[in-house]
Design an enzyme around this catalytic site. Structure first.
Site, mmCIF file in Angstrom:
data_model
loop_
_atom_site.group_PDB
_atom_site.id
_atom_site.type_symbol
_atom_site.label_atom_id
_atom_site.label_comp_id
_atom_site.label_asym_id
_atom_site.label_seq_id
_atom_site.Cartn_x
_atom_site.Cartn_y
_atom_site.Cartn_z
ATOM 1 N N CYS A 34 0.740 -1.416 0.074
ATOM 2 C CA CYS A 34 -0.102 0.085 0.104
ATOM 3 C C CYS A 34 0.848 1.230 -0.063
ATOM 4 C CB CYS A 34 -1.031 0.013 1.222
ATOM 5 S SG CYS A 34 -1.797 1.526 1.398
ATOM 6 N N CYS A 37 0.135 3.849 2.602
ATOM 7 C CA CYS A 37 0.453 3.242 4.089
ATOM 8 C C CYS A 37 2.135 3.688 4.319
ATOM 9 C CB CYS A 37 0.448 1.942 4.229
ATOM 10 S SG CYS A 37 -1.396 1.210 3.876
#
Length: 273
Positions: A34, A37
């Site tokens: 991600c 993230c």
């Protein structure tokens, strides 16, 4: 100072739920693939260094039951747990200032924020020596915090410790764009303070510059801007364009939304062109 830990299905109860009765816990549901993230990761690490809380990282690919139990749909998904209760959440990347606002809503303050508040309290009481001692402690605890360096420089300027202020301001890199521009403005303020205390030259422009510099130090910004503007009109090359630089520094210190900035930016443009 807090901590960052990795938790899983087996350790969540002890490391998150039980720990939240001792201090707040930020639960970061993330995945290694991600991109957002990874953008949030250093922000959370900074928060963990500054606040007395736990950042608990949960890899959703390895802990699908936890992600399911907490209804995680998009990541990064960050939850705030306190006293065993989920009190707030956000999904996506919050910039660090917004992260501080998020925590502040729940009266969670960092050691740095508490220290800065204590300094402000001492300054308002006229206790500059006490304020200086607290600042020195904070600088020792957060040596890489450029925003703190800027605040320390402001205090040292108020205490007339100009060399210490200059040293801190020079350590703020150009890559820190917003802080760097403020640092340059404060450097110019130091130039003006010295020009006020130790005037140089006997010409009419020298006297005008010194008088305008003193008006800045005394907080009479409109009169100072008028004085520097008159020098720009008379001789822009004076002091290597020093009057214009002084005006721009005042704009930075006052802020773009200040009525004086708006008014005198127009006047400066007219004087230049």
């Amino acid at each position: 100072m807090g901590s960052t830990i990795s938790v899983n299905n087996d350790t969540f109860e002890a490391e998150v739920f039980q720990k939240s009765f001792e201090k707040p816990v930020l639960i970061d549901f993330y995945a290694t693939w991600c991109g957002p993230c990874q953008m949030l990761k250093p922000i959370l690490e900074n928060i963990a260094q500054e606040y007395d809380l736990v950042v608990a990282k949960v890899n959703i690919d390895e802990n699908q039951r936890l992600a399911h139990d907490y209804g995680v749909e998009g990541i990064p998904d960050v939850r705030l747990m306190n006293q065993g209760e989920m009190v707030d959440k956000f999904v996506g990347v919050l910039p660090e200032p917004k992260m501080r606002e998020f925590l502040g809503k729940h009266n969670i303050k960092s050691g740095l924020e508490k220290g800065l508040y204590a300094i402000e309290t001492e300054i308002q009481a006229g206790n500059f020596e006490a304020a200086g001692r607290i600042m020195e402690t904070l600088l020792g605890e957060y040596p890489q915090n450029k925003g703190l360096m800027l605040e320390a420089a402001k205090l040292y300027i108020d205490c007339e410790q100009l060399e210490k202020a200059e040293t801190l301001l020079s350590s703020i890199p150009e890559s820190e764009k917003q802080l760097y521009s403020q640092a340059q403005a404060l450097k110019q303020f130091i130039v003006l303070e010295r020009a006020c205390k130790i005037p140089q030259g006997d010409s009419e422009l020298d006297k005008m510059f010194s008088q305008a510099a003193c008006l800045v130090v005394e907080g009479h910004y409109q009169e100072a801007l008028e004085g520097f503007l008159e020098i720009v009109r008379e001789d822009r090359s004076y002091k290597n364009d020093g009057a214009r630089k002084a005006i721009l520094a005042l704009f930075e210190l006052l802020g773009e939304e200040n009525p004086l900035t708006k008014e005198y930016r127009k006047k400066l443009m007219m004087a230049l062109y």
